[in-house]
Design an enzyme around this catalytic site. Structure first.
Site, mmCIF file in Angstrom:
data_model
loop_
_atom_site.group_PDB
_atom_site.id
_atom_site.type_symbol
_atom_site.label_atom_id
_atom_site.label_comp_id
_atom_site.label_asym_id
_atom_site.label_seq_id
_atom_site.Cartn_x
_atom_site.Cartn_y
_atom_site.Cartn_z
ATOM 1 N N LYS A 109 42.956 45.372 36.551
ATOM 2 C CA LYS A 109 41.982 44.925 35.548
ATOM 3 C C LYS A 109 41.258 43.660 35.990
ATOM 4 O O LYS A 109 40.073 43.494 35.684
ATOM 5 C CB LYS A 109 42.667 44.694 34.200
ATOM 6 C CG LYS A 109 43.626 43.521 34.139
ATOM 7 C CD LYS A 109 44.222 43.396 32.744
ATOM 8 C CE LYS A 109 45.236 42.278 32.674
ATOM 9 N NZ LYS A 109 44.669 40.956 32.940
ATOM 10 N N THR A 110 41.931 42.775 36.718
ATOM 11 C CA THR A 110 41.258 41.566 37.198
ATOM 12 C C THR A 110 40.134 41.928 38.154
ATOM 13 O O THR A 110 39.045 41.342 38.116
ATOM 14 C CB THR A 110 42.264 40.629 37.904
ATOM 15 O OG1 THR A 110 43.304 40.294 36.986
ATOM 16 C CG2 THR A 110 41.577 39.357 38.378
ATOM 17 N N GLU A 162 43.038 39.969 28.382
ATOM 18 C CA GLU A 162 44.270 39.885 27.576
ATOM 19 C C GLU A 162 43.938 39.828 26.085
ATOM 20 O O GLU A 162 44.493 39.021 25.332
ATOM 21 C CB GLU A 162 45.093 38.651 27.994
ATOM 22 C CG GLU A 162 45.420 38.565 29.462
ATOM 23 C CD GLU A 162 46.454 39.593 29.919
ATOM 24 O OE1 GLU A 162 46.900 40.405 29.081
ATOM 25 O OE2 GLU A 162 46.792 39.589 31.116
ATOM 26 N N GLN A 209 51.517 45.297 26.343
ATOM 27 C CA GLN A 209 51.911 43.990 26.875
ATOM 28 C C GLN A 209 51.607 42.860 25.893
ATOM 29 O O GLN A 209 51.454 41.702 26.293
ATOM 30 C CB GLN A 209 51.208 43.735 28.207
ATOM 31 C CG GLN A 209 51.585 44.747 29.285
ATOM 32 C CD GLN A 209 50.975 44.418 30.631
ATOM 33 O OE1 GLN A 209 51.312 43.407 31.253
ATOM 34 N NE2 GLN A 209 50.066 45.257 31.092
ATOM 35 N N ARG A 253 56.702 43.728 36.237
ATOM 36 C CA ARG A 253 56.411 42.657 37.199
ATOM 37 C C ARG A 253 56.872 43.068 38.599
ATOM 38 O O ARG A 253 56.463 42.459 39.596
ATOM 39 C CB ARG A 253 57.131 41.350 36.828
ATOM 40 C CG ARG A 253 56.797 40.705 35.482
ATOM 41 C CD ARG A 253 55.320 40.567 35.253
ATOM 42 N NE ARG A 253 54.814 41.725 34.532
ATOM 43 C CZ ARG A 253 53.539 42.060 34.447
ATOM 44 N NH1 ARG A 253 52.630 41.332 35.070
ATOM 45 N NH2 ARG A 253 53.143 43.122 33.775
#
Length: 780
Positions: A33-34, A227, A257, A617
């Site tokens: 997504k970044t 986010e 998340q 993670r």
């Protein structure tokens, strides 16, 4: 010019090229997504000709914003990329308030209080109001006030709400509203805002001044929010107001998340996005590029248990990878030893860097057992969320002088510096100044500047002269700050305030370290000034640096000395990070999930999302561990495996058989003995069954204890509890290892049976005499 989009998969590319109208991008863990956000901004500028000053991008951390600008700069040019309004909510809105805050009565140079400053200010208010500190505990009051502000509740609205007042009265804090009001007034007089004020005052500004709202609506024609599932009520309303004119808003997030409800985050913001805007375009990023198939599959099987979520199918084309290891230990100490040993072995055998490992836990208290065992194996580690560089006393002291050079009304900075280094101004003098300031409804600084006009202060002439010298010194710093860059100012203050001289008098290693920290701060200021010179609207002045420091998040702080170390952190702090190997420890009921979250579906689903975040993670390997017993509040308590372990599909798991630990205290052994099974079937529940039968079950019988070689069972009369083992074949010359004292050699033996002792010379601590039945020795 679309060459830079060639590496995107079809859903990513579609999300980048959809530039007009409201857009929601549902981005699964590790789905890039970044990269999509970065490419989308570059596409707006390079292909749509959008002016970077018309783009607002709200990111999770300032560090993420800097990295995105660097990537965008490689496509559209560094100078243009630096003109994008990009950063965290707090950093962007603080920038707006610097320009527009005067409309609310704040100076442009207002101070931003961090959590420590806020708590000190609240503590001073509690003291001034003569309230019981045992009832009005600073931390509890601070959290309550923070909740009010994030809910856009001001003192006036509080006093108009009988429900809120009744809640605090029931909590034995009927005067909390008075504390809230006095704290706000004190900060306003000091020209200061806390973190929550930045959101509250931005909302107030846009609500009360339509011309300001129109100005920023026109400026921010394209808005992107990362986010989005973690936005609170204030952030939601501000973004909605800014986007209302052009409706070109793109929110990116993952409801799976959403883990910050305790900070006021509202998952409904993302779940209801399609209700807030018409004709919303939805894009799903479902391919995970981070983790192995086993990790992705396990995470999917877990999060599927949540009922309240947006549908998506996260998948990966990465290798299958190893199964997730689930490991049972006897105690929390054993858990720490197993984690440290596993890291040590994998680092040695597979040439991992220490920075490839992360240990995640639900509560900060769990770090102690991990730290103890990492130190025993000389494994370097860093703790996220610990004392950061900018929170160290000597650094805070120098920064307090810097804050006064910008805003002398800053009361917390004034209290910190007025008699440090010591200049003969006592607590009584400060108390009298505080009382007078409250009586006059002024800042303490205003009393100091006009001290000759307040003869009733009852301060002797010697103290008044010292106060005047202090005022002169601060004013000289103010003048310098107006005309010089940040480095010149901080360097000058460090030398003339007396701080460096005072620190330099301490020649101990700790004292030398404090001087080095000041030197590192100066390096940081120099780097900031040089960086600002490259920005079109750069601000190399001290106020620019101080704002940069005040708005740092925990993930923004990057110490080069911490880079090749194992990372320890709570799961909440791990959000946005990734590691090749991840240990998630303490997988026990009432710990994870927390005992405070099992009473409602909403809370339990958030805990499950928290575990999902922890699991995702991991890139290559995840380990899950739980203990059968754990010390809590000084008492050894029985534990049962977390329900979350049972919710993961068994095909993704590798159940690690329990190990007997020779490092148990007598109390642990006694507790373990009392819980041991009695029947043959109970003593070996895994014998003859498939691997699924080894799966940890709540209320299941204990697994067998297998004494290692070199251990012999004592008779009841030799044993303290009558049912545990100790080493009996130790003798002089034997090399041993103790969990606290380290490596050593036995010099001689004394006594026999349960009273047998060993005199051991340890390399680190010298000679010790240990009773073998209590000693936790490992033969080397």
């Amino acid at each position: 010019m679309t060459d830079f989009l060639q590496g995107l998969n079809p859903p990513q590319k579609a999300a980048v090229e959809a530039t007009e109208g409201p857009i929601m991008v549902i981005a699964g863990a590790g789905s890039g997504k970044t990269r999509v956000l970065t490419m989308r901004i570059a596409y707006l500028m390079a292909n749509k000709g959008v002016d970077p000053f018309n783009i607002l991008s709200l990111t999770f951390t300032n560090k993420a914003a800097r990295e995105m600008k660097e990537r965008i700069g490689k496509i559209v040019g560094p100078s243009e990329a630096k003109n994008i309004w990009m950063g965290t909510f707090h950093s962007v809105f603080a920038r707006i308030l610097r320009v527009e805050g005067h409309l609310l009565g704040y100076p442009s140079n207002f101070t931003i209080y961090d959590a420590e400053d806020s708590k000190k200010a609240i503590n001073n208010v509690i003291k001034e109001l003569n309230l019981d500190k045992e009832i009005y505990k600073t931390g509890n009051v601070a959290r309550r006030i923070s909740a009010f502000k994030n809910g856009l509740i001001t003192p006036r609205e509080y006093f108009n709400s009988p429900d809120l007042q009744e809640q605090d009265a029931a909590a034995r804090m009927p005067q909390l509203g008075d504390v809230f009001n006095a704290y706000n007034e004190k900060n306003f007089r000091a020209g200061a805002m806390d973190f929550d004020d930045i959101l509250l005052q931005t909302y107030t500004l846009l609500r009360n001044f339509p011309e300001v709202l129109a100005k920023y609506q026109d400026r921010f024609r394209y808005i992107m929010v990362d986010e989005y599932q973690d936005t609170n009520h204030a952030q939601y309303l501000i973004v909605k107001a800014l986007a209302n004119r052009f409706q070109n808003i793109c929110v990116v997030g993952d409801d799976a998340q959403s883990i910050y409800a305790f900070r006021g985050a509202n998952i409904q913001n993302i779940l209801n996005f399609q209700r807030d805007y018409d004709n919303v375009q939805v894009y799903k990023l479902e391919q995970n590029y981070r983790s192995t198939k086993n990790i992705v599959g396990a995470a999917n099987s877990l999060i599927a248990k949540n009922k309240n979520q947006l549908p998506k199918n996260v998948f990966t084309e990465n290798d299958g990878g190893d199964q997730i290891v689930v490991h049972k230990t006897v105690s929390d100490s054993d858990e720490g030893a197993w984690v440290a040993r596993t890291i040590f072995e994998r680092q040695m055998n597979e040439h991992f860097d220490y920075s490839d490992f992360a240990i995640l836990y639900r509560t900060n208290a769990q770090s102690r057992a991990m730290e103890d065992n990492l130190r025993r194996k000389n494994i370097p580690y860093r703790i996220y969320g610990g004392l950061s560089f900018y929170q160290r006393k000597e650094v805070k002291d120098l920064l307090a002088y810097c804050r006064l050079a910008i805003n002398p009304k800053d009361e917390e900075a004034l209290r910190r510096t007025i008699n440090y280094p010591k200049r003969g101004i006592g607590d009584t003098t400060v108390e009298r100044l505080t009382v007078k300031a409250n009586q006059e409804n002024r800042a303490i600084w205003e009393i100091l500047e006009n001290i000759d006009f307040f003869p009733d202060l009852d301060i002797n002439r010697g103290a008044i002269n010292k106060l005047k010298d202090y005022v002169t010194k601060i004013n000289s710093y103010r003048i310098l700050a107006e005309n010089s860059d940040a480095f010149e100012v901080v360097n000058h203050i460090s030398k003339t305030s007396g701080l460096m001289r005072t620190l330099g008098e301490d020649k101990t290693p700790e004292g030398v370290s404090r001087v080095e920290n000041i030197e590192e701060l100066l390096n940081s200021v120099k780097e900031f000034v040089e960086g600002q010179a490259e920005i079109e609207e750069g601000n190399p002045k001290l106020e620019g640096f101080m704002q940069d420091v005040a708005l740092l998040t925990d993930q923004d702080k990057d110490d080069p000395n911490d880079r090749n170390k194992v990372s320890l952190m709570t799961i909440h702090l791990a959000k946005g990070l990734e590691f090749p190997v991840v240990f998630i420890v303490g997988m026990e009921e009432n710990l994870f999930p927390s005992m405070m979250t099992v009473n409602s579906r909403a809370d339990l689903e958030e805990e499950r999302r928290l575990f999902y975040v922890a699991l995702t993670r991991a890139e290559k390997q995840a380990y899950l561990s739980f203990a059968q017993m754990r010390y809590r509040w000084g008492k050894l308590v029985d534990c049962e495996p977390s329900r979350f372990l049972e919710e993961i599909d068994d095909k993704y798991l590798n159940q690690s058989t329990p190990e007997f630990s020779p490092f148990l205290s007598p109390e642990e052994l006694q507790g373990f003995r009392q819980k041991r099974p009695n029947t043959a079937a109970q003593r070996n529940p895994m014998a003859g069954g498939d691997r699924r039968s080894a799966r940890p079950q709540r209320n299941s019988p204990r697994s067998p204890v297998r004494p290692p070689a070199g251990m012999k069972k004592l008779s009841d009369q030799d044993s303290v509890s009558g049912n545990f083992e100790i080493h009996t074949d130790l003798d002089a010359g034997q090399r041993v290892k103790h969990p606290r004292f380290g490596m050593g050699e036995i010099k001689s033996m004394e006594g026999s049976g349960a009273n047998k002792k060993a005199i051991i010379h340890f390399e680190n601590v010298g000679e010790k005499k240990l009773l073998l039945k209590f000693a936790k020795l490992e033969k080397i």
